[in-house]
Each structure stands twice: as C-alpha cells, then as structure tokens.
Design a protein around this motif. Structure first.
Motif, mmCIF file in Angstrom:
data_model
loop_
_atom_site.group_PDB
_atom_site.id
_atom_site.type_symbol
_atom_site.label_atom_id
_atom_site.label_comp_id
_atom_site.label_asym_id
_atom_site.label_seq_id
_atom_site.Cartn_x
_atom_site.Cartn_y
_atom_site.Cartn_z
ATOM 1 N N PHE A 87 0.769 -1.379 -0.197
ATOM 2 C CA PHE A 87 -0.054 -0.153 -0.218
ATOM 3 C C PHE A 87 0.846 1.582 0.193
ATOM 4 C CE2 PHE A 87 -2.792 -3.204 1.680
ATOM 5 C CZ PHE A 87 -4.108 -3.298 1.111
ATOM 6 N N LYS A 90 -0.735 4.358 -0.096
ATOM 7 C CA LYS A 90 -1.736 5.267 0.953
ATOM 8 C C LYS A 90 -0.576 5.556 2.299
ATOM 9 C CE LYS A 90 -5.333 2.141 1.523
ATOM 10 N NZ LYS A 90 -6.309 0.931 2.047
ATOM 11 N N ASN A 210 -9.559 -7.595 -2.622
ATOM 12 C CA ASN A 210 -10.251 -5.986 -2.512
ATOM 13 C C ASN A 210 -8.356 -5.358 -3.081
ATOM 14 O OD1 ASN A 210 -10.831 -3.542 -1.399
ATOM 15 N ND2 ASN A 210 -8.807 -3.397 -0.099
ATOM 16 N N THR A 211 -7.179 -6.218 -2.525
ATOM 17 C CA THR A 211 -5.621 -5.524 -2.763
ATOM 18 C C THR A 211 -5.373 -5.675 -4.213
ATOM 19 O OG1 THR A 211 -4.763 -6.623 -0.857
ATOM 20 C CG2 THR A 211 -3.350 -6.170 -2.148
ATOM 21 N N HIS A 214 -7.189 -3.103 -6.351
ATOM 22 C CA HIS A 214 -6.517 -1.818 -6.273
ATOM 23 C C HIS A 214 -5.476 -1.948 -6.935
ATOM 24 C CE1 HIS A 214 -8.486 0.567 -3.214
ATOM 25 N NE2 HIS A 214 -8.467 -0.669 -2.323
ATOM 26 N N GLN A 215 -4.348 -2.494 -7.000
ATOM 27 C CA GLN A 215 -3.262 -2.660 -7.321
ATOM 28 C C GLN A 215 -3.743 -3.133 -9.229
ATOM 29 O OE1 GLN A 215 -1.638 -6.781 -6.499
ATOM 30 N NE2 GLN A 215 -0.663 -5.798 -4.828
ATOM 31 N N SER A 217 -6.398 -2.318 -11.037
ATOM 32 C CA SER A 217 -7.021 -0.216 -11.023
ATOM 33 C C SER A 217 -5.978 0.710 -11.224
ATOM 34 C CB SER A 217 -8.224 -0.020 -9.684
ATOM 35 O OG SER A 217 -7.564 -0.086 -9.027
ATOM 36 N N ARG A 218 -4.614 0.423 -9.929
ATOM 37 C CA ARG A 218 -3.850 1.638 -10.519
ATOM 38 C C ARG A 218 -2.793 1.130 -12.238
ATOM 39 N NH1 ARG A 218 -3.368 6.106 -8.514
ATOM 40 N NH2 ARG A 218 -2.756 6.528 -10.723
ATOM 41 N N LYS A 259 -13.240 1.000 -7.719
ATOM 42 C CA LYS A 259 -11.968 1.641 -7.973
ATOM 43 C C LYS A 259 -11.498 2.239 -9.101
ATOM 44 C CE LYS A 259 -11.197 -2.380 -4.111
ATOM 45 N NZ LYS A 259 -12.233 -2.308 -3.868
ATOM 46 N N LYS A 263 -10.668 6.822 -9.053
ATOM 47 C CA LYS A 263 -8.876 6.492 -9.902
ATOM 48 C C LYS A 263 -8.954 7.527 -10.827
ATOM 49 C CE LYS A 263 -6.471 3.102 -7.409
ATOM 50 N NZ LYS A 263 -7.436 2.267 -6.802
#
Length: 274
Positions: A87, A90, A210-211, A214-215, A217-218, A259, A263
C-alpha cells in the motif's frame, strides 16, 4: 442533533455527534424527493456504523520507531496503525499528512470484530496530464488474464491467472478442508470454533481480492496516462471469454469498477460503461 446531544452529551465527543448529524442530514437531503414520492425508504443505521470525526481531532501524528507504523492521538486515546504490504500510495498520503502538505478531512473509524480501521479522507487534486479524450482504452475482464486493455493497436495484460485465480482457489480449498475436518458440529461451542476458523479464511479471501483490485486499477490508470488515453470504455467480455473457465465469476465486478472510477476521476479520465 438535539436528541443526540440530550442522550449522549458528556459521554461522546461533540465532534462525533456533529459529524454524524451532518452525514444524516446530507443523506436525507440527497434523497428527499424519493422519500416524498415513495420511491425510496428511509436509511437504516445499524450499530456497526463507522464513527465519524473531524480531521483536526487527530493530534501528535508521528512515525513509529519501526519506520513502518504510524501513531496518533484521537480523543485522548493513543492509536498505532499499520498499512500492511503493498500500500505504497497510502503511505505516501500519510507522509504528506505528516509533513503538513495534505490535511486530513472528515474521516471515520470502523470497528470490525477485534480490529479497528481508519477510513481516512484526503483532498486529492486532479492530476494534470496530456490526455486526449478521443483516445479510448477498451477494458475487458478475461479468462487468461484478469484484465485486458486495448488502446489503439496496442494490447496490454494486467495480472496473471496464477497470481489471482490460483490463490483464490487455494483459499477456498482451505475453507473446504476446515469444514470437512470439523464435520457435523453438534454443540454450539464446536460451531463457534468452526465459524471462527472459517471466517478468518474468508476474511483473507476478501482482503486478497481487495488488494488485487487496487493494484489492477492503479495499473490500468498508469497505462492510460502513459499512452494519453483520456477515456476508458468498460466493455462486456469478448467472445469466448464467458465460458466456465472465465475469471469473471471470481471477481466482485462492482467493487473493481468503483476503484477504477475513483482513480480515473482523480486522473481526469472519463469512464464510460458499455
């Protein structure tokens, strides 16, 4: 507001009461017309509702000696928080907050069992980049790879089958083994023990998904910015990608879409759903 103050004044910090009142009023005003015409029922507020507070209520923010965790004081109580692995963005936000570059807005504390989560809210500026809205990035969820991205005549794959599907299947197999090991539970004590073990594995599964979301989508946004794509088109699965081996059924598609939406908005990219 008067009712909450009458019941909880002196027991709960007034900033929590004011933030909660502001949240309830804002939600009611947003859907007031639907309430009046019977299109929507009033919102229910359960006991596990996250606790809102003002960003200025946190003081003495500091980095702990381990260099990974952060500590702060909230309503006279010391907290220590850890971001875990993977993260980085964050941690960057917390560093900016610590250095006074980015202030904390109204945030919340969420209590889940024996864990307390800080749902921090920051004001994010739109990233300025040379994006062309006419350059469209077509996004698919595939079978061989979790995410497929097409920009013009270029194709990009994000994630791997082994890195996502196999890990989730391994967690689900572990859940099945635990259920088989406990067998038929006849007493409440055995049922509680079984449910505790199984829920711990299910929590790992949810955290893993969830992790990964996030990865991925980034990575999607980074590719779009690199190639100047100002529009993302969420497409339906391509031919041959909706069979029984598809990864689609293993995704929480709505969560991934949210997500990507967040972004893309921050980056100034338009999101369109097919």
């Amino acid at each position: 507001s008067r009712m909450m103050s009458g019941h909880f004044k002196g027991e709960i910090p007034t900033h929590i009461l004011s933030c909660l009142n502001k949240r309830v009023v804002s939600f009611f005003n947003t859907y007031k017309a639907d309430y009046l015409f019977g299109k929507k029922s009033l919102q229910n507020y359960k006991e596990d509702l996250a606790i809102p507070f003002k960003g200025t209520d946190i003081s003495y923010l500091r980095k702990c000696e381990d260099g990974i965790s952060y500590g702060f004081k909230l309503f006279g109580i010391w907290f220590k928080t850890s971001l875990g692995r993977g993260f980085v963005y964050k941690r960057d936000l917390l560093e900016e907050w610590l250095n006074g570059v980015r202030p904390l807005k109204t945030s919340m504390l969420e209590i889940d069992g024996n864990k307390i989560y800080l749902i921090a809210t920051f004001e994010i500026e739109h990233e300025i980049s040379a994006l062309n809205p006419s350059v469209i990035a077509e996004l698919y969820l595939g079978s061989e790879y979790p995410v497929l991205l097409h920009i013009g005549n270029k194709n990009f794959t994000i994630g791997t089958n082994e890195g996502f599907l196999h890990r989730r299947l391994a967690i689900r197999a572990a859940i099945d083994r635990k259920l088989a090991a406990f067998g038929h539970c006849s007493s409440n004590k055995e049922k509680l023990k079984r449910n505790k073990v199984v829920e711990r594995l299910r929590e790992k599964d949810r955290a893993f998904v969830n992790t990964k979301q996030h990865q991925y989508s980034r990575d999607i946004i980074d590719i779009c910015i690199k190639h100047g794509a100002g529009t993302i088109l969420l497409c339906k699965s391509q031919n041959g990608m909706d069979d029984g081996n598809s990864l689609l059924k293993y995704w929480s598609y709505y969560s991934l879409k949210e997500k990507i939406k967040y972004k893309s908005t921050v980056s100034g990219i338009v999101l369109i759903e097919e």
